[in-house]
Design an enzyme around this catalytic site. Structure first.
Site, mmCIF file in Angstrom:
data_model
loop_
_atom_site.group_PDB
_atom_site.id
_atom_site.type_symbol
_atom_site.label_atom_id
_atom_site.label_comp_id
_atom_site.label_asym_id
_atom_site.label_seq_id
_atom_site.Cartn_x
_atom_site.Cartn_y
_atom_site.Cartn_z
ATOM 1 N N PHE A 1 7.940 1.410 -0.633
ATOM 2 C CA PHE A 1 8.885 1.657 0.460
ATOM 3 C C PHE A 1 9.661 2.971 0.323
ATOM 4 O O PHE A 1 10.341 3.389 1.261
ATOM 5 C CB PHE A 1 9.876 0.495 0.641
ATOM 6 N N ASP B 1 0.859 -1.176 0.000
ATOM 7 C CA ASP B 1 0.000 0.000 0.000
ATOM 8 C C ASP B 1 0.902 1.236 0.000
ATOM 9 O O ASP B 1 1.916 1.242 0.701
ATOM 10 C CB ASP B 1 -0.801 -0.055 1.318
ATOM 11 N N TYR C 1 2.381 4.859 1.081
ATOM 12 C CA TYR C 1 2.343 5.648 2.320
ATOM 13 C C TYR C 1 1.182 6.635 2.248
ATOM 14 O O TYR C 1 0.873 7.168 1.184
ATOM 15 C CB TYR C 1 3.649 6.414 2.498
ATOM 16 N N HIS D 1 8.236 -9.197 7.090
ATOM 17 C CA HIS D 1 8.106 -7.805 6.653
ATOM 18 C C HIS D 1 9.084 -6.936 7.447
ATOM 19 O O HIS D 1 9.327 -7.188 8.635
ATOM 20 C CB HIS D 1 6.662 -7.338 6.889
#
Length: 223
Positions: free
Chosen positions: A79, A66, A68, A188
């Site tokens: 990321f 998803d 930010y 993760h």
């Protein structure tokens, strides 16, 4: 409808853009904008991963979940944050592991464009999100689109390294032909889970070792 995206990707995905589910995504985004809602990343950045890493350059895929959802953070690469924005906690852990694995100096910014330009395809499963509401666009159809993207990479390419961090990313393994590609899995990098196997996974050095074994240039991970 005309989607502004890098030409080789546009040709490869042209059938998707005409499907009803994709037209529903577009309608959903337009409707939210007319309601005054803020959507990240800004429109020109929604397909930034595709524009920065054409299909013929892809040699590594990192899959995020998803974008930010804070102001100025998302710019279409999973990321990654734009320069001037503090790296979020998951990215901080990515940099720690990168340093521990390769000795590379931890950068003073969180913009991963240099990776993307070398063939590291930084794909989020959802390409948009409402401001302040994580996963708010997870069910509007993006998964159908990005699952197809992963399948197309698997079909069209050889010797790609897929880095699947966390259960969500690992569930996409079924889309990848492991007779042609390398799949590396780890926890993760989020602070909630990084110490369950992300830290110490050595994915950056393993990626380069495998690429070089196939005669492919390694990634310069230094930012």
């Amino acid at each position: 409808m005309d989607v502004k995206i890098e030409p080789r990707w546009k040709e490869l995905l042209k059938d998707e853009f005409s499907k009803s589910y994709f037209q529903q995504i577009v309608l959903h985004l337009k409707t939210e904008r007319t309601q005054g809602k803020t959507i990240y990343p800004p429109g020109p950045f929604i397909f930034n991963a595709f524009d920065t890493t054409p299909i013929d350059k892809v040699k590594v895929v990192i899959l995020g979940q998803d974008p930010y959802h804070g102001p100025g953070q998302a710019h279409g690469l999973c990321f990654s944050v734009q320069k001037g924005i503090a790296p979020p906690p998951s990215l901080v852990n990515i940099f720690k592991e990168l340093h521990d694995d390769t000795g590379i100096t931890i950068p003073n910014h969180g913009n991963l464009t240099h990776w993307a330009q070398q063939g590291v395809f930084l794909l989020n499963a959802s390409l948009t999100v409402r401001a302040g509401e994580p996963m708010s666009h997870a069910k509007i159809g993006w998964a159908s689109f990005t699952d197809t993207v992963i399948k197309k990479i698997s079909e069209q390419k050889e010797h790609v390294v897929f880095l699947l961090w966390g259960k969500f990313a690992q569930d996409k393994k079924i889309l990848i032909d492991e007779t042609k590609h390398l799949v590396l899995k780890a926890a993760h990098p989020s602070p909630l889970s990084a110490h369950n196997g992300f830290m110490g996974c050595k994915h950056f050095s393993k990626t380069n070792a495998w690429l070089m074994s196939k005669g492919i240039d390694p990634v310069d991970w230094q930012l």
